[in-house]
Scaffold this active site. Sequence first.
Site, short mmCIF file in Angstrom:
data_model
loop_
_atom_site.label_atom_id
_atom_site.label_comp_id
_atom_site.label_asym_id
_atom_site.label_seq_id
_atom_site.Cartn_x
_atom_site.Cartn_y
_atom_site.Cartn_z
N ALA A 232 7.74 4.57 -1.65
CA ALA A 232 6.47 4.54 -0.95
C ALA A 232 6.50 3.60 0.27
O ALA A 232 7.51 2.97 0.58
CB ALA A 232 5.36 4.13 -1.92
N HIS A 233 5.36 3.50 0.95
CA HIS A 233 5.23 2.73 2.18
C HIS A 233 5.53 1.25 1.97
O HIS A 233 5.21 0.68 0.93
CB HIS A 233 3.83 2.89 2.77
CG HIS A 233 2.73 2.48 1.85
ND1 HIS A 233 2.22 3.31 0.89
CD2 HIS A 233 2.05 1.31 1.73
CE1 HIS A 233 1.27 2.70 0.23
NE2 HIS A 233 1.15 1.47 0.70
N ASN A 234 6.17 0.66 2.96
CA ASN A 234 6.45 -0.80 3.05
C ASN A 234 7.48 -1.29 2.04
O ASN A 234 7.70 -2.49 1.92
CB ASN A 234 5.17 -1.63 2.85
CG ASN A 234 4.08 -1.28 3.84
OD1 ASN A 234 4.36 -0.83 4.95
ND2 ASN A 234 2.83 -1.47 3.44
N SER A 252 5.02 -1.36 -1.11
CA SER A 252 5.24 -2.80 -0.87
C SER A 252 6.11 -3.47 -1.92
O SER A 252 6.13 -4.70 -2.01
CB SER A 252 3.90 -3.54 -0.75
OG SER A 252 3.15 -3.02 0.32
#
Length: 305
Positions: A232-234, A252
């Site tokens: 996922a993102h980050n 994250s």
Amino acid sequence: MRQKKTLRFNIKKTDIIKYVGKGGIVINSDKSTVIGFGSIQFSKKGYLTFLSRTDESAITTINKSNASLIICSKKLLKKTDARSTIIFVENPRLWFIKILNQFFVDKKIPKGIDPSAVVQSKIGKEIYVGPHSYIGKNVTVGRNSVILGNVTILDNTKIGNNVWIDPGTVIGTDGFGFERDDMSKMHKFPHFGRVVIKDNVEIGSNVCIDKGTMSDTVIGQGSKVDNLVHIAHNVKIGKNCLIIANSLVAGSCIIGDNSRIAMSATLREGIKIGKNAIVGMGSVVTKNVASNTTVMGVPARPALG
């Protein structure tokens, strides 16, 4: 990096022994050739094989094997009376892999862009883009990287040297980030980050890697991502990590160097995994994991012993 394997016949045993060098102890050496390789149970005369086990059954297996060259543990030294040439090493499986890569792998890397691919960025000549793949705008791809068929790489992605991406993977989509207002209407968090894939990374089939929101999603140098993984993102993945099939790494998360995430593991958003850590198969990680720690279970806890 992953490469097409083609069998080369008539490889001298002495060349293999020389390659292993001081890392191995050799018995029953001769000047014959190796013509193939296989598992120890099914190898025949002229074949190379290996065995990692060190129990009494290992000795029986080696003595019964028809293979001509066997890689096995130093713990079995002086315990076998096999007539085969044997190289005793510290890590038989590792040495078997190294020998295969040295003598049996076709090191030619494909080059060029398939006519059916859509490429909207200027990329170098020292890469390969397979059929029906899509590369968006402002994408950079390093030397000797291979992007196989039906891969989608969206705008602003950065890919390093010697990267291998298997079919069906999608890189650079928006992450799944929404916030409700007082009327329960969803507001999408805009994503301004990129996906950055460092050198010598391998990514399997049907992997999804989301770009970051305000910082980049990063896959560290030398890391390997198996099939059907969602990142996922980050997310920040360190160097030489293994992310195994069907794992989910939520937004994250930070994964330290040399860590291993086993198949079907789930990491909650914002989790930090230390260096050299292991997350067991099917585990659900809800808390940070310290370096050099193995966790398993639902929820994941440190392994006993």
